[in-house]
Design a protein around this motif. Structure first.
Motif, PDB file in Angstrom:
ATOM      1  N   GLN A  96       0.823  -1.204   0.000  1.00  0.00           N
ATOM      2  CA  GLN A  96       0.000   0.000   0.000  1.00  0.00           C
ATOM      3  C   GLN A  96       0.863   1.262   0.000  1.00  0.00           C
ATOM      4  O   GLN A  96       0.511   2.261  -0.636  1.00  0.00           O
ATOM      5  N   GLU A  97       1.997   1.215   0.682  1.00  0.00           N
ATOM      6  CA  GLU A  97       2.906   2.369   0.670  1.00  0.00           C
ATOM      7  C   GLU A  97       3.440   2.628  -0.742  1.00  0.00           C
ATOM      8  O   GLU A  97       3.495   3.776  -1.215  1.00  0.00           O
ATOM      9  N   GLN A  98       3.852   1.560  -1.440  1.00  0.00           N
ATOM     10  CA  GLN A  98       4.373   1.717  -2.796  1.00  0.00           C
ATOM     11  C   GLN A  98       3.280   2.199  -3.749  1.00  0.00           C
ATOM     12  O   GLN A  98       3.533   3.012  -4.650  1.00  0.00           O
ATOM     13  N   ALA A  99       2.058   1.682  -3.573  1.00  0.00           N
ATOM     14  CA  ALA A  99       0.944   2.104  -4.422  1.00  0.00           C
ATOM     15  C   ALA A  99       0.630   3.586  -4.199  1.00  0.00           C
ATOM     16  O   ALA A  99       0.361   4.325  -5.151  1.00  0.00           O
ATOM     17  N   TYR A 100       0.667   4.008  -2.930  1.00  0.00           N
ATOM     18  CA  TYR A 100       0.412   5.427  -2.629  1.00  0.00           C
ATOM     19  C   TYR A 100       1.424   6.307  -3.358  1.00  0.00           C
ATOM     20  O   TYR A 100       1.073   7.312  -3.997  1.00  0.00           O
TER      21      TYR A 100
ATOM     22  N   GLY B 106       2.067  10.095  -7.333  1.00  0.00           N
ATOM     23  CA  GLY B 106       3.070  10.640  -8.249  1.00  0.00           C
ATOM     24  C   GLY B 106       2.562  10.813  -9.666  1.00  0.00           C
ATOM     25  O   GLY B 106       3.292  11.292 -10.534  1.00  0.00           O
ATOM     26  N   GLY B 107       1.319  10.390  -9.922  1.00  0.00           N
ATOM     27  CA  GLY B 107       0.703  10.607 -11.227  1.00  0.00           C
ATOM     28  C   GLY B 107       0.881   9.487 -12.222  1.00  0.00           C
ATOM     29  O   GLY B 107       0.493   9.631 -13.392  1.00  0.00           O
ATOM     30  N   SER B 108       1.446   8.360 -11.809  1.00  0.00           N
ATOM     31  CA  SER B 108       1.704   7.267 -12.753  1.00  0.00           C
ATOM     32  C   SER B 108       0.483   6.372 -12.920  1.00  0.00           C
ATOM     33  O   SER B 108      -0.236   6.093 -11.946  1.00  0.00           O
TER      34      SER B 108
END
Length: 690
Positions: free
Chosen positions: A2-6, A11-13
């Motif tokens: 979830q941290e990486q997804a956030y 970041g707009g990706s």
């Protein structure tokens, strides 16, 4: 995860999130989206949640509402089961989150009032992305995503969720379409204990006894590979398993909800189900998953296994198998899952069928449209970018010639043939690529929906009684004009027919599984911890194949069958590929008959002396066939599975099925890379009695 997804989403990706079932994917997508909406405000619909199933939307509604309610954000759902009066909103009161299927989104885009609320759309979350990619629904989905970019003030950020993808980077590229930055978030799940138990029982009656013993007093899902098998097992197990339910695509929605609710109640509950419960519908904590026969893909197995083993418990899958051959396949599935060998997803390359749908919708939405405008607009869509101007122009000309379109100079309007075929209910049929007419709705005289039946089954000359959804029914009337079967509760005095469906029957094993079977045979066993009884059964299954089969290659051997000598090509490619291989081989040989299954192609009547070498020589020559000549060996299938196929010319239809149904080019390329080995010495073959 979830941290990486956030980080990726804020970041707009464009982002693809891959995590096991119940791994928190939905939360990983929702948290950064909610964060952005709360920080910057939202006017109109800010986020679309796209799902492959109406049932999944119904299930996820409360889950998403749990996030929205405390923050003051609103949500709504829009699909065919939502009453028409509850679809839509006042111009100043649009929900921030809208839960919808692709087909309903197509309808919404043609409604001038609601579509205005999408001009401020920022995010699209596509749940269970893997369920779309390889189908024409996936082509339709990608078109809708491109059209949303044109409606919204800025490109809409795309977020895909999936538990199982064999080629995630390619799928992410397909989702994003090269528009900007993209991020893959795939955090491996921590290793956990998995428990397996194999039950091999050739006798069908004793298999039901074994099933009852496995699920007694437990929360259980029993996965089967077809609707017919689900109905048959339910009928045989009735009265022997308490709190027994069924769940598949042809059961009435109320019956499916009843099954889902039973899984949340106290005590044991058993649901016989197909792939409808592979996806993210919440069925609570399970004690056991039972797999009846091996699944057709590693992806399906991982989804099914992921249904158990929650709340710090070990996943437990019991395999109920008919023979040692099914044990061999099941071991191959588990080995692939352990080694993370998952089927790659391949989007359609020549979706002529969807191109026709989009032409009709383009003309319908504008009442009349210029030929050049249609060509430019369609070729600007990602899924049609590899079509040429000439391709689309020829299709438009053929549609005009057949009466589906009418031309007034450069302007096109829907023609009389389009009105005749698709004009009922304001051209509602055009909004979906899912073919209709293949199934009949089943209702009682009071209007209660029982489910749906295959049209061929509904048209039986001697209807008799049949079971559907755990009850016995008798046909009162079959109404062809409305695709409707009226039924009343049936007795047992006329005998009960086994219900069947033409589509969605027992599927072919994937090439990934079949390749693992070949490796187990070549090694002479598996390192999975088997009981001595199971190990002996596996040795029996391996012994049915030639001892000299290697881990790679096509192995050709002359064998003695009951019908005379035959040549067997052990290909381990799955029956979808073996079908193409068999047809190409028959064409290259110019004689003989062929049969195929998941593991082999059998050739009869190809000669006597040196016949194995003759077949091997043909296998060497097939990859050099020009694509057009290879396609000529492949018969055109019935057009029914493709909704708009009857509007295509034979040339267009053949190009579509050769590329995306037979995958001819892929088969030829694979054959060119695969060594062909002749096994000398004629022996009785394992197919002698087949």
């Amino acid at each position: 995860m979830q941290e990486q997804a956030y980080e990726a989403i804020r970041g707009g990706s464009d982002t693809l999130i891959i995590a096991p079932t119940a791994g928190g994917k939905s939360e990983a997508a929702l948290i950064p989206v909610l964060d952005d909406i709360l920080k910057t405000g939202a006017k109109g619909v800010a986020c679309l949640y796209l799902s492959p199933l109406k049932a999944l939307i119904n299930d996820q509604e409360e889950r998403i509402a749990t996030f929205c309610r405390p923050t003051g954000l609103s949500l709504a759902k829009w699909h065919g089961d939502v009453p028409k009066g509850e679809r839509g909103w006042n111009p100043d009161d649009a929900p921030q989150f809208l839960l919808i299927t692709p087909e309903s989104l197509e309808v919404l885009l043609h409604e001038h009032g609601p579509v205005a609320a999408l001009t401020h759309l920022r995010y699209v979350i596509v749940d269970e992305l893997h369920a779309f990619v390889e189908s024409e629904r996936g082509v339709h989905l990608r078109i809708l995503l491109d059209r949303l970019d044109r409606i919204a003030a800025a490109p809409v950020q795309r977020i895909g969720l999936s538990a199982t993808v064999g080629n995630p980077e390619e799928v992410l590229a397909w989702l994003s379409g090269g528009r900007g930055s993209r991020r893959l978030v795939a955090v491996p799940a921590p290793a956990t204990e998995k428990k397996f138990r194999f039950v091999i029982e050739p006798d069908p009656g004793r298999r039901i006894d074994a099933l009852a013993g496995l699920v007694s007093g437990k929360k259980a899902l029993v996965f089967v590979n077809s609707r017919s098998t689900a109905e048959s097992i339910l009928q045989e197990a009735a009265g022997r398993i308490k709190n027994l339910h069924i769940h598949h695509s042809s059961v009435a929605p109320a019956k499916k909800r009843e099954a889902e609710e039973a899984s949340h109640g106290a005590g044991g509950a058993c649901i016989i189900c197909t792939s409808t419960l592979e996806l993210g519908i919440d069925i609570g904590d399970l004690d056991i998953v039972v797999q009846v026969g091996p699944p057709d893909s590693v992806s399906s197995f991982l989804q099914r296994m992921g249904r158990s083993g929650r709340r710090d418990q070990s996943a437990f899958v019991a395999w109920l198998l008919a023979d040692p051959k099914e044990l061999l396949t099941s071991c191959a599935v588990i080995e692939c899952a352990r080694e993370k060998r998952i089927e790659p997803l391949r989007p359609p390359e020549k979706p002529w069928n969807v191109l026709v749908q989009q032409i009709f919708l383009h003309v319908l939405s504008a009442s009349r449209a210029g030929r050049g405008t249609i060509v430019r607009d369609l070729l600007s869509l990602f899924v049609f970018s590899h079509f040429s101007v000439e391709d689309v122009d020829r299709l438009l000309s053929s549609l005009v010639s057949a009466g589906y379109l009418s031309a007034d100079g450069e302007m096109l309007v829907l023609g009389p043939e389009a009105e005749r075929v698709f004009g009922r209910s304001n051209y509602r049929e055009l909004y979906s690529v899912i073919p209709g007419g293949g199934e009949y709705r089943v209702v009682t005289p009071d209007g209660e929906v029982v489910g749906s039946l295959d049209a061929r089954f509904a048209h039986r000359t001697e209807p008799g009684n049949f079971t559907l959804g755990g009850a016995t029914w008798s046909v009162v009337k079959c109404d062809e004009s409305h695709n409707l079967v009226v039924v009343v509760p049936g007795g047992h005095n006329k005998g009960i027919s086994r219900v069947f469906w033409s589509a969605g029957g027992e599927a072919a094993l994937s090439p990934v599984i079949c390749g693992a079977v070949q490796r187990i045979i070549a090694r002479g066993g598996t390192d999975l911890p088997l009981s001595e009884t199971d190990a002996e059964a596996l040795r029996e299954a391996i012994g049915a194949f030639p001892a000299s089969i290697g881990e790679q290659g096509l192995f050709v051997r002359k064998e003695r069958g009951h019908a005379g000598p035959e040549v067997v090509v052990y290909s381990f490619a799955g029956s979808r590929i073996n079908q193409v291989l068999a047809l190409l081989l028959r064409g290259a040989l110019g004689r003989g008959r062929v049969r195929y299954d998941d593991y082999r192609v059998r050739v009869f009547g190809a000669g006597k002396a040196g016949v194995a070498e003759h077949v091997a020589d043909a296998l060497h020559k097939i990859p050099a066939l020009p694509p057009g000549e290879a396609s000529a060996f492949l018969p055109l299938p019935a057009p029914d599975p493709w909704k708009f196929a009857r509007t295509l010319t034979e040339e267009q239809f053949r190009a579509m099925v050769s590329t995306d149904y037979y995958c001819t080019a892929d088969v030829l390329q694979a054959l060119a890379r695969t060594p062909v080995v002749v096994l000398h010495g004629e022996e009785p073959g394992p197919g002698a009695g087949a």
